[in-house]
Design a protein around this motif. Structure first.
Motif, mmCIF file in Angstrom:
data_model
loop_
_atom_site.group_PDB
_atom_site.id
_atom_site.type_symbol
_atom_site.label_atom_id
_atom_site.label_comp_id
_atom_site.label_asym_id
_atom_site.label_seq_id
_atom_site.Cartn_x
_atom_site.Cartn_y
_atom_site.Cartn_z
ATOM 1 N N THR A 121 0.837 -1.199 0.000
ATOM 2 C CA THR A 121 0.000 0.000 0.000
ATOM 3 C C THR A 121 0.873 1.251 0.000
ATOM 4 O O THR A 121 2.101 1.173 0.082
ATOM 5 N N THR A 156 -6.724 2.678 4.994
ATOM 6 C CA THR A 156 -5.940 2.083 3.909
ATOM 7 C C THR A 156 -6.489 0.725 3.523
ATOM 8 O O THR A 156 -6.601 0.404 2.331
ATOM 9 N N ARG A 182 -9.444 -0.195 3.581
ATOM 10 C CA ARG A 182 -10.775 -0.075 2.968
ATOM 11 C C ARG A 182 -10.728 0.308 1.508
ATOM 12 O O ARG A 182 -11.781 0.344 0.850
ATOM 13 N N SER A 183 -9.568 0.581 0.970
ATOM 14 C CA SER A 183 -9.513 1.028 -0.425
ATOM 15 C C SER A 183 -8.326 0.395 -1.154
ATOM 16 O O SER A 183 -7.498 1.089 -1.745
ATOM 17 N N LEU A 184 -8.248 -0.925 -1.091
ATOM 18 C CA LEU A 184 -7.185 -1.626 -1.811
ATOM 19 C C LEU A 184 -7.442 -1.559 -3.306
ATOM 20 O O LEU A 184 -8.592 -1.711 -3.762
ATOM 21 N N ARG A 185 -6.377 -1.363 -4.081
ATOM 22 C CA ARG A 185 -6.575 -1.350 -5.525
ATOM 23 C C ARG A 185 -7.004 -2.745 -5.987
ATOM 24 O O ARG A 185 -6.649 -3.760 -5.392
ATOM 25 N N ASP A 186 -7.784 -2.761 -7.047
ATOM 26 C CA ASP A 186 -8.410 -4.003 -7.491
ATOM 27 C C ASP A 186 -7.383 -5.046 -7.919
ATOM 28 O O ASP A 186 -6.352 -4.730 -8.507
ATOM 29 N N ARG A 238 -10.823 -4.410 1.933
ATOM 30 C CA ARG A 238 -11.887 -4.360 0.923
ATOM 31 C C ARG A 238 -11.280 -3.829 -0.372
ATOM 32 O O ARG A 238 -10.516 -2.858 -0.355
ATOM 33 N N LEU A 239 -11.629 -4.460 -1.471
ATOM 34 C CA LEU A 239 -11.184 -3.965 -2.767
ATOM 35 C C LEU A 239 -11.963 -2.701 -3.124
ATOM 36 O O LEU A 239 -13.129 -2.537 -2.751
ATOM 37 N N ARG A 240 -11.339 -1.835 -3.864
ATOM 38 C CA ARG A 240 -11.881 -0.504 -4.100
ATOM 39 C C ARG A 240 -13.187 -0.526 -4.881
ATOM 40 O O ARG A 240 -14.120 0.208 -4.575
ATOM 41 N N ARG A 241 -13.276 -1.402 -5.883
ATOM 42 C CA ARG A 241 -14.416 -1.314 -6.803
ATOM 43 C C ARG A 241 -15.349 -2.517 -6.782
ATOM 44 O O ARG A 241 -16.378 -2.495 -7.451
ATOM 45 N N ASP A 286 -16.759 -6.233 -4.426
ATOM 46 C CA ASP A 286 -16.714 -7.085 -3.244
ATOM 47 C C ASP A 286 -16.429 -8.520 -3.645
ATOM 48 O O ASP A 286 -16.973 -9.017 -4.644
#
Length: 368
Positions: free
Chosen positions: A51, A72, A74-78, A97-100, A102
């Motif tokens: 990250t 951080t 909560r917004s992992l890149r896909d 959690r992946l950004r775009r 589930d």
């Protein structure tokens, strides 16, 4: 079915990292996601994602990084090919959690974060700053735990903690231990270097062994005090910031105390094989090192509380002391010394990596 392995941060050593390595071998097609990677040599066979925290000085200051880790995660890149996440969590990685999109989240919990849920077990939770923010962190942590498709705990002790903290049930899957490797050599002295052999040769014929990171909650001070009560020399193996305090205590002990710093695996296993008893006073989530000691043929002594109680049979390959007071540990050491006739292979049969791999694959496939 491709997946993504998620881990807090990757260090050069540690029980959680050994679990991650076993997960990687169980799922050879899965990439790895972590906050930062301080051991790039560990996973050269696959992609390791870091990250933004990895590009900051915060990676060297975990306490300061803590407030930034929750958003951080909560917004992992896909990860476009990931159909599930298997999360190795001892802090907040289970918030991932992946950004775009589930995907199912399978959480392998080493423990809910000790210093917000059980601060009496972790000195980091005793600071005024942590106590002030702990209630808010607990609310968020419990809510995020509800997102998991399924949760596995590394011991029944941790499963009970998960129920109290997160109001979730968990499947118990004990972590993998290198028991097959340890059992493969009758005498690990044959595998050490010349310098390490000299270390072994200088040790007394009988001694009590304590081994872990040198940090206060591991209670290696109690190993020294219990050995003194039992009238046996002590060997303390490992490294860490508590070394000076332990050496000061050792200098006042009425028995010889030898420190072995940064032992190799071979030297550690040789130390275990030669020890009269392995003493482990810490309240541990599971306790990999006591299993290793049993695989080396050495009985263990622990206190009456902790996940390490699930790693041996009392009176067979170890002894549970009535408390962690030095007098009670010393009494248990005297009893344990007589247990050297137990079968190491039988005592550790349920803790191999093969057993773990089968159970963790079934956990992800079945979600239960």
């Amino acid at each position: 079915m491709a997946g993504l392995l998620v881990h807090e941060w990757i260090e050069t050593s540690g029980g959680a990292e050994h679990v991650l390595e076993a997960m990687a071998r169980a799922f050879p097609d899965a990439d790895i996601q972590c906050l930062w990677n301080d051991a790039p040599q560990r996973f050269t066979d696959r992609r390791v994602r870091e990250t933004w925290l990895a590009r900051t000085p915060l990676r060297r200051h975990k306490a300061l990084a803590l407030p930034f880790t929750v958003p951080t995660w909560r917004s992992l890149r896909d990860a476009d090919d990931a159909e599930w996440m298997l999360i190795s969590s001892h802090l907040f990685a289970h918030h991932a959690r992946l950004r775009r999109r589930d995907v199912p989240k399978y959480v392998y919990a080493h423990t809910p974060a000790r210093y917000i849920w059980d601060p009496e077990l972790d000195e980091r939770g005793s600071s005024a700053a942590v106590r002030a923010v702990a209630p808010a962190f607990r609310r968020v942590d419990r809510a995020r735990a509800q997102e998991a498709t399924a949760i596995a705990a590394n011991s029944g002790f941790v499963r009970d903690r998960i129920r109290r903290a997160w109001d979730r049930d968990a499947t118990v899957i004990h972590p993998p231990v290198a028991v097959d490797r340890i059992l493969s050599k009758a005498d690990w002295r044959d595998a050490v270097t010349d310098d390490e052999r000299r270390v072994l040769n200088d040790l007394p014929d009988e001694y009590v062994l304590g081994a872990s990171r040198f940090i206060p909650y591991k209670r290696l001070d109690l190993v020294i005090l219990a050995a003194e009560r039992a009238g046996l020399p002590a060997v303390i193996a490992g490294s860490g910031p508590d070394e000076d305090r332990l050496r000061a205590l050792a200098s006042e002990a009425g028995v010889p105390v030898t420190f072995v710093i940064f032992p190799s695996d071979a030297l550690m296993y040789a130390l275990m094989q030669r020890a009269s008893a392995f003493v482990f006073p810490a309240v541990e989530d599971f306790g990999i090192v006591p299993v290793e000691a049993q695989a080396a043929g050495t009985p263990v002594v622990t206190g009456p509380v902790g996940g390490q109680l699930e790693t041996f049979e009392d009176g067979v390959s170890g002894v549970v002391a009535s408390s962690t007071e030095p007098v009670d540990l010393a009494s248990a050491i005297t009893t344990a010394v007589a247990l050297r006739a137990f079968d190491p292979a039988a005592a550790t049969a349920g803790f191999s990596e093969q057993v773990f791999a089968t159970k963790i694959r079934d956990f992800v496939r079945s979600g239960s």
